[in-house]
Scaffold this active site. Structure first.
Site, short mmCIF file in Angstrom:
data_model
loop_
_atom_site.label_atom_id
_atom_site.label_comp_id
_atom_site.label_asym_id
_atom_site.label_seq_id
_atom_site.Cartn_x
_atom_site.Cartn_y
_atom_site.Cartn_z
N ASP A 79 33.33 34.74 36.73
CA ASP A 79 34.27 33.63 36.63
C ASP A 79 34.27 32.76 37.88
OD1 ASP A 79 35.51 35.84 38.02
OD2 ASP A 79 37.42 34.76 37.88
N GLU A 119 37.92 37.73 38.30
CA GLU A 119 38.09 38.13 39.69
C GLU A 119 38.98 37.15 40.43
OE1 GLU A 119 36.99 38.36 44.05
OE2 GLU A 119 36.93 36.67 42.65
#
Length: 377
Positions: A76, A137
């Protein structure tokens, strides 16, 4: 310049993958890794964190009888990360300035995938590899927190993320988040202010007594969010204050967190109002959560020795260092996986000025390739 390496990086940063929307890049990587001979699993973490996909776990069988090595990076990106248009100028990769670049953390992904490709082309007999690309994350290490660790057998690994190329991060703090709700008493600000207890005033006095910023070399504290009140003519009866404490020392983490809550409690006890024959007092309700555990890796341990020896072998200067932030590595360490963070050379992350030098992308890939070789001996 390694054209294939750069082209692969460019192809990845062009795939939109803001947190909770990593499905497209996960499927892209799944296809590539399966073509390279890995068995790929997508776990169920996405259902728990409102993402459209789970963590990607790819296993390469490798040398028979050898313990596995794990390699981690996150898929991400922060916002704005849609429609990234990468450009190359003077040996450096940038975005066009309208978005982030996405080197955080697609540089880590590229280094891992390309390192394995190089070893396969070389026909090197590497150890079994467990490659994990996590989701979410950037919004609280959520992918790592909900990772299905049942699928992992490795006890040693490396997490590729922020930091200068050659940096080996072995220490990172634990983080407590806290929320205090201050309850006062609502009243009309013009008609009967003496009947109210202003929750904002209580919060303000408490905040003024709390030491924030750098507490000491190991500890920081911050108040980040204040919310409450309804209108300028209403004495606010409720305010919510949110903050955090980080420390490399568990005793200090607990001490500073408790001290902050105690300040709010002590200040609230000073405020009261008598209505008829009833005394109404200000009060608080606190919530404390350990957001992620400590990362504390032995600088003389196997994982560090291998990464340092590998750096020497390729002529890369390495340095053991600490971080003030958290990463997937904190969560991995709390789950029994010793995974120091290796810096990939990304710069100005979380901004439209983000960039990475091609030479760092190449050197990082070379480093991971050599680490796998050293581990596989």
């Amino acid at each position: 310049m390694d054209r294939r390496l750069v082209d692969y990086f460019v192809s990845l940063v062009k795939i939109d993958s803001e947190s909770q929307n990593e499905a497209e890049i996960a499927m892209f990587l799944k296809n590539d890794l399966e073509e390279m001979g890995a068995k790929v699993i997508i776990d169920n973490a996405g259902k728990n964190v409102n993402s459209n996909v789970g963590n990607l776990i790819a296993k390469f069988p490798g040398k028979i009888g050898k313990e596995p090595l794990s390699l981690f990076a996150h898929m991400d990106t922060v916002k704005p990360g849609k429609n990234v248009k990468p450009i190359i100028k003077d040996g450096v990769l940038y975005s066009d300035g309208s978005t982030i670049l996405g080197a955080d953390d697609k540089s880590g992904i590229v280094m891992i995938v390309e390192a394995i490709r190089r070893l396969q082309i070389e026909k090197f007999d590497y150890a079994p590899l467990e490659v994990v690309f996590t989701i979410c994350e950037e919004i609280g290490l959520l992918g790592a927190k909900h990772l299905d660790y049942f699928h992992l057998n490795s006890k040693i690994g490396y997490a590729l993320d922020g930091g200068e190329i050659g940096s080996i991060i072995v220490n990172a703090p634990a983080l407590n988040t806290w929320q205090v709700t201050i309850y006062g008493k609502e009243a009309h600000a013009g008609g009967s202010p003496e009947k109210g207890i202003n929750a904002i005033q209580v919060a303000s006095e408490a905040i003024s007594k709390i030491h924030q910023g750098r507490i000491d070399a190991e500890t920081t504290a911050n108040i980040g969010i204040i919310s409450g009140g309804q209108a300028h003519n209403v004495i606010p009866g409720e305010v919510i204050v949110e903050g955090e404490v980080r420390s490399h020392d568990p005793k200090k983490l607990e001490k500073i967190t408790n001290e902050i809550i105690a300040v709010f409690q002590k200040v609230a006890e000073k405020y009261s109002v008598k209505l008829n024959e009833t005394v109404v007092r200000a009060s608080i309700k606190e919530e404390i959560q350990n957001d992620f555990p400590f990362l504390k890796i032995d600088s003389n341990g196997k994982a560090i020795k291998i990464s340092k020896d590998a750096a020497v072998a390729i002529g890369l200067e390495s340095q053991i260092t600490s971080s003030g932030g958290g990463s997937d590595a904190n969560v991995l360490f709390g789950n029994g996986i010793c995974a120091p963070i290796l810096g990939t050379g990304m710069h100005s992350v979380h901004s439209k000025d983000e960039f990475i030098k091609i030479e760092d992308l190449e050197k990082g890939t070379e480093w991971i390739t050599e680490i796998i070789k050293q581990f596989s001996k």
